[in-house]
Scaffold this motif. Structure first.
Motif, PDB file in Angstrom:
ATOM      1  N   GLY A   3       0.737  -1.106   0.340  1.00 43.47           N
ATOM      2  CA  GLY A   3       0.097  -0.445  -0.037  1.00 43.47           C
ATOM      3  C   GLY A   3       0.781   1.019  -0.092  1.00 43.47           C
ATOM      4  N   ALA A   4       1.932   1.002   0.173  1.00 42.78           N
ATOM      5  CA  ALA A   4       3.119   2.180  -0.057  1.00 42.78           C
ATOM      6  C   ALA A   4       3.162   2.275  -1.607  1.00 42.78           C
ATOM      7  N   ILE A   5       3.620   3.877  -1.001  1.00 36.51           N
ATOM      8  CA  ILE A   5       4.170   4.535  -2.584  1.00 36.51           C
ATOM      9  C   ILE A   5       5.391   5.933  -2.239  1.00 36.51           C
ATOM     10  N   THR A   6       6.208   5.690  -3.200  1.00 39.75           N
ATOM     11  CA  THR A   6       7.522   6.290  -3.469  1.00 39.75           C
ATOM     12  C   THR A   6       7.053   7.456  -4.629  1.00 39.75           C
ATOM     13  N   GLU A   7       7.768   8.038  -3.948  1.00 40.08           N
ATOM     14  CA  GLU A   7       7.261   9.649  -4.934  1.00 40.08           C
ATOM     15  C   GLU A   7       8.952  10.240  -4.746  1.00 40.08           C
ATOM     16  N   GLY A   8       8.496  11.164  -5.118  1.00 44.61           N
ATOM     17  CA  GLY A   8      10.283  12.492  -4.773  1.00 44.61           C
ATOM     18  C   GLY A   8      11.270  12.112  -4.869  1.00 44.61           C
ATOM     19  N   ASN A   9      11.846  10.754  -5.526  1.00 50.35           N
ATOM     20  CA  ASN A   9      13.122   9.970  -4.670  1.00 50.35           C
ATOM     21  C   ASN A   9      13.980  10.922  -6.237  1.00 50.35           C
ATOM     22  N   PHE A  10      15.331  10.878  -5.420  1.00 49.90           N
ATOM     23  CA  PHE A  10      16.171  12.060  -6.067  1.00 49.90           C
ATOM     24  C   PHE A  10      17.713  11.066  -5.627  1.00 49.90           C
ATOM     25  N   TYR A  11      18.313  11.371  -6.378  1.00 48.88           N
ATOM     26  CA  TYR A  11      19.900  11.001  -6.436  1.00 48.88           C
ATOM     27  C   TYR A  11      20.690  12.158  -6.188  1.00 48.88           C
ATOM     28  N   ASP A  12      21.917  12.690  -5.368  1.00 48.74           N
ATOM     29  CA  ASP A  12      22.784  13.265  -4.765  1.00 48.74           C
ATOM     30  C   ASP A  12      23.528  13.202  -5.278  1.00 48.74           C
ATOM     31  N   ASP A  13      24.926  13.814  -5.908  1.00 56.21           N
ATOM     32  CA  ASP A  13      26.001  13.457  -7.277  1.00 56.21           C
ATOM     33  C   ASP A  13      26.546  13.635  -5.740  1.00 56.21           C
ATOM     34  N   ALA A  14      27.039  13.862  -5.096  1.00 55.67           N
ATOM     35  CA  ALA A  14      28.084  14.850  -4.106  1.00 55.67           C
ATOM     36  C   ALA A  14      28.171  13.973  -3.041  1.00 55.67           C
ATOM     37  N   SER A  15      27.277  13.509  -1.868  1.00 53.12           N
ATOM     38  CA  SER A  15      27.631  12.290  -0.752  1.00 53.12           C
ATOM     39  C   SER A  15      26.722  11.091  -1.348  1.00 53.12           C
ATOM     40  N   GLY A  16      26.620  10.611  -3.115  1.00 52.47           N
ATOM     41  CA  GLY A  16      26.548   9.418  -3.325  1.00 52.47           C
ATOM     42  C   GLY A  16      25.425   8.222  -2.429  1.00 52.47           C
ATOM     43  N   ARG A  17      23.855   9.244  -2.634  1.00 52.61           N
ATOM     44  CA  ARG A  17      23.297   8.870  -1.901  1.00 52.61           C
ATOM     45  C   ARG A  17      21.449   8.488  -2.919  1.00 52.61           C
ATOM     46  N   LEU A  18      20.915   8.586  -2.958  1.00 54.71           N
ATOM     47  CA  LEU A  18      19.930   8.173  -3.451  1.00 54.71           C
ATOM     48  C   LEU A  18      18.804   8.126  -2.002  1.00 54.71           C
ATOM     49  N   PHE A  19      18.273   9.356  -1.907  1.00 52.89           N
ATOM     50  CA  PHE A  19      16.630   9.578  -1.630  1.00 52.89           C
ATOM     51  C   PHE A  19      15.485   9.486  -1.778  1.00 52.89           C
ATOM     52  N   VAL A  20      14.708   8.687  -0.494  1.00 58.44           N
ATOM     53  CA  VAL A  20      13.351   8.104  -0.537  1.00 58.44           C
ATOM     54  C   VAL A  20      12.546   8.349  -0.303  1.00 58.44           C
ATOM     55  N   THR A  21      11.606   8.865  -0.993  1.00 55.21           N
ATOM     56  CA  THR A  21      10.431   9.559   0.103  1.00 55.21           C
ATOM     57  C   THR A  21       9.891   8.051   0.148  1.00 55.21           C
ATOM     58  N   ILE A  22       8.598   7.994   1.113  1.00 54.53           N
ATOM     59  CA  ILE A  22       7.596   6.578   1.170  1.00 54.53           C
ATOM     60  C   ILE A  22       6.122   7.056   1.790  1.00 54.53           C
ATOM     61  N   PHE A  23       5.055   6.810   0.821  1.00 52.79           N
ATOM     62  CA  PHE A  23       4.158   7.644   1.545  1.00 52.79           C
ATOM     63  C   PHE A  23       2.702   6.582   1.848  1.00 52.79           C
ATOM     64  N   LYS A  24       2.151   6.700   2.960  1.00 48.14           N
ATOM     65  CA  LYS A  24       1.185   6.214   3.083  1.00 48.14           C
ATOM     66  C   LYS A  24      -0.241   7.034   3.200  1.00 48.14           C
ATOM     67  N   GLY A  25      -1.245   7.356   2.515  1.00 49.42           N
ATOM     68  CA  GLY A  25      -2.243   7.775   2.831  1.00 49.42           C
ATOM     69  C   GLY A  25      -1.598   9.319   3.295  1.00 49.42           C
ATOM     70  N   THR A  26      -1.489   9.614   4.864  1.00 53.43           N
ATOM     71  CA  THR A  26      -1.495  11.298   4.897  1.00 53.43           C
ATOM     72  C   THR A  26       0.752  10.977   5.684  1.00 53.43           C
ATOM     73  N   ARG A  27       0.416  10.156   6.469  1.00 55.25           N
ATOM     74  CA  ARG A  27       2.360   9.388   6.645  1.00 55.25           C
ATOM     75  C   ARG A  27       2.751   9.520   5.096  1.00 55.25           C
ATOM     76  N   LYS A  28       4.389   9.646   5.788  1.00 59.77           N
ATOM     77  CA  LYS A  28       5.353  10.170   5.285  1.00 59.77           C
ATOM     78  C   LYS A  28       6.384  10.404   5.581  1.00 59.77           C
TER      79      LYS A  28
END
Length: 80
Positions: free
Chosen positions: A21-46
């Motif tokens: 039931g979770a949705i991923t949105e707003g994912n982005f990769y930061d070249d400087a730190s080498g990290r993938l930031f993933v935002t997980i949503f479910k209803g009004t929670r994130k």
């Protein structure tokens, strides 16, 4: 250079496996730190999870643990 599409697909598949039931949105990769930031949503929670490139290269155990922790935090987040 990291294969960002592959990293996003692996992270999204792991999230769907743990919580369909979770949705991923707003994912982005930061070249400087080498990290993938993933935002997980479910209803009004994130909740956001930061995954390093090494988490994908050294096997899926670290990546799965970080995503499972994020999904657990999402379930514990109060609605509203």
């Amino acid at each position: 250079m990291a294969n960002v599409r592959r990293m996003k697909a692996i992270a999204e598949a792991a999230i769907k496996r743990l919580d369909p039931g979770a949705i991923t949105e707003g994912n982005f990769y930061d070249d400087a730190s080498g990290r993938l930031f993933v935002t997980i949503f479910k209803g009004t929670r994130k909740v956001s999870v930061a995954l390093r490139e090494q988490d994908f290269d050294n096997g899926a155990e670290r990546m799965n643990r970080a995503i499972a922790d994020g999904v657990r935090r999402l379930a514990e987040t109060p609605i509203g």
